[in-house]
Design a protein around this motif. Structure first.
Motif, short mmCIF file in Angstrom:
data_model
loop_
_atom_site.label_atom_id
_atom_site.label_comp_id
_atom_site.label_asym_id
_atom_site.label_seq_id
_atom_site.Cartn_x
_atom_site.Cartn_y
_atom_site.Cartn_z
N THR A 1 -16.43 57.21 55.34
CA THR A 1 -15.46 57.51 56.88
C THR A 1 -14.23 57.41 56.04
O THR A 1 -13.43 57.08 57.41
CB THR A 1 -16.43 57.02 58.26
OG1 THR A 1 -16.39 55.62 58.15
CG2 THR A 1 -17.45 57.45 58.51
N GLY A 2 -13.98 56.36 55.10
CA GLY A 2 -12.96 56.45 55.12
C GLY A 2 -13.24 54.45 55.46
O GLY A 2 -11.59 54.13 55.60
N ALA A 3 -13.43 53.87 55.79
CA ALA A 3 -14.22 52.49 55.52
C ALA A 3 -13.13 51.98 55.34
O ALA A 3 -12.44 50.24 56.53
CB ALA A 3 -15.53 52.25 56.29
N ASN A 4 -12.40 52.06 53.75
CA ASN A 4 -12.05 50.77 53.20
C ASN A 4 -10.57 51.27 53.06
O ASN A 4 -9.39 51.08 52.76
CB ASN A 4 -12.42 50.52 51.27
CG ASN A 4 -13.84 50.80 51.34
OD1 ASN A 4 -13.90 49.09 52.21
ND2 ASN A 4 -14.69 50.89 50.90
N PHE A 5 -9.86 52.24 53.61
CA PHE A 5 -8.97 52.68 53.64
C PHE A 5 -7.27 51.18 54.42
O PHE A 5 -7.12 51.23 53.80
CB PHE A 5 -8.43 53.66 54.58
CG PHE A 5 -8.98 55.60 54.00
CD1 PHE A 5 -10.03 54.82 52.54
CD2 PHE A 5 -9.02 56.22 54.78
CE1 PHE A 5 -10.27 56.36 52.14
CE2 PHE A 5 -9.56 57.51 54.01
CZ PHE A 5 -9.90 57.46 52.45
#
Length: 244
Positions: free
Chosen positions: A81-85
Motif C-alpha cells: 500500500t506504499g507503507a514506506n513512502f
C-alpha cells in the motif's frame, strides 16, 4: 516436541478446514488477493506507528545513494500500500513492483498523501522476475516484509543485484524465525502452515539473514532486533542495507 507440534498443527488445521477447502477448490487465492490489500491498509498504520523510529533509522542514509543528478531513483519490491513512502527523501522517484494488481488504487492514495515523492510506474510482477526493470537502473531497492513470502529469496536477491547500479544499495526490514528453543519459536513452528495460508504466503520461520549473507553483496549492514510490536510471533526482525 515434534509430535506435539504435529498434533497442534492438526488441531489448527481442523479449525481452519473451511479455508483449506476453499484453497483446494482454487478459490482462496482469488479471495486472498482481494481482501489482503484491505488488511494491509489497517496493518500498515499499526506497524508504522510501532516501527517508526526503526524505519527512520533504516532510511536515514538513503539519499546518499542518489545518482549524479541528486534525485534518488528507487525501486520498491512488494510495495503493498506504499507503507514506506513517508520515510523516503524529498524528490525521490519511485517505481513500485507487486504481484497483486489490487494494490494499485491504494498506492495512488498513498502518493497523494506523500507529495514529496514521484511515482514513476506500478509494475505487476513477482520479485523473482523483474524483467520489466532494466539492468543497473536503480540507485536503491527497498524490500520490507516481503522476503517472508516470496517463492525464492535467492532469485529475488539476484534480481535485486541485477537492477541495482554499481554502488547502489538494497534496504530491507523483515520478520524472521525466533531463537530456537524459545516458546516463540515453538509457536511459530505450530502456526506456520495455517499462517502461510491465511496471510498470502507469509512464512513465520524463515532465517532470511542467511540468504542475505550469501547474496554476494560487497557490503552488508545487518542488525537483529526484537521489534516493539503487538504480535509476539513477528517480533524477531532483521533490518539494514547491502551495497552492490
Amino acid at each position: 516436541m515434534a509430535f506435539t507440534i504435529f498434533v497442534l498443527r492438526l488441531a489448527i488445521g481442523v479449525l481452519a478446514f473451511p479455508v483449506y477447502l476453499l484453497d483446494f477448490l482454487g478459490l482462496w487465492t482469488w479471495i486472498c488477493k482481494k481482501w489482503f490489500p484491505y488488511f494491509m491498509t489497517r496493518f500498515t498504520v499499526t506497524y508504522n506507528e510501532q516501527m517508526a523510529s526503526q524505519k527512520r533509522e533504516l532510511f536515514s542514509n538513503l539519499q546518499e545513494f542518489a545518482g549524479p543528478s541528486g534525485r534518488l531513483s528507487l525501486l520498491e519490491v512488494g510495495c503493498g500500500t506504499g507503507a514506506n513512502f513517508q520515510f523516503y527523501p524529498p524528490g525521490c522517484r519511485v517505481t513500485c513492483v507487486d504481484p497483486n494488481p489490487n494494490f494499485e488504487k491504494f498506492l495512488i492514495k498513498s502518493v497523494a498523501e506523500n507529495r514529496h515523492l514521484q511515482l514513476e510506474r506500478f509494475v505487476v510482477a513477482a520479485g523473482e522476475d523483474l524483467r520489466q526493470v532494466a539492468d543497473g537502473s536503480a540507485d536503491a531497492v527497498v524490500c520490507t516484509l516481503v522476503l517472508c513470502s516470496v517463492a525464492s529469496q535467492e532469485r529475488l536477491l539476484r534480481e535485486v543485484r541485477r537492477v541495482l547500479r554499481p554502488g547502489g544499495a538494497f534496504y530491507f526490514m523483515e520478520h524472521v524465525a525466533a531463537e530456537p528453543s524459545t516458546w516463540n519459536y515453538f509457536w511459530q513452528q505450530v502456526l506456520d502452515p495455517a499462517w502461510q495460508l491465511l496471510f498470502d504466503g507469509c512464512n513465520l520461520t524463515r532465517e532470511s539473514w542467511k540468504a542475505l549473507e550469501q547474496a554476494s553483496f560487497s557490503k552488508l549492514q545487518l542488525q537483529h532486533l526484537q521489534a516493539p510490536l503487538s504480535w509476539e510471533l513477528v517480533r524477531p526482525h532483521i533490518f539494514g542495507y547491502a551495497v552492490k
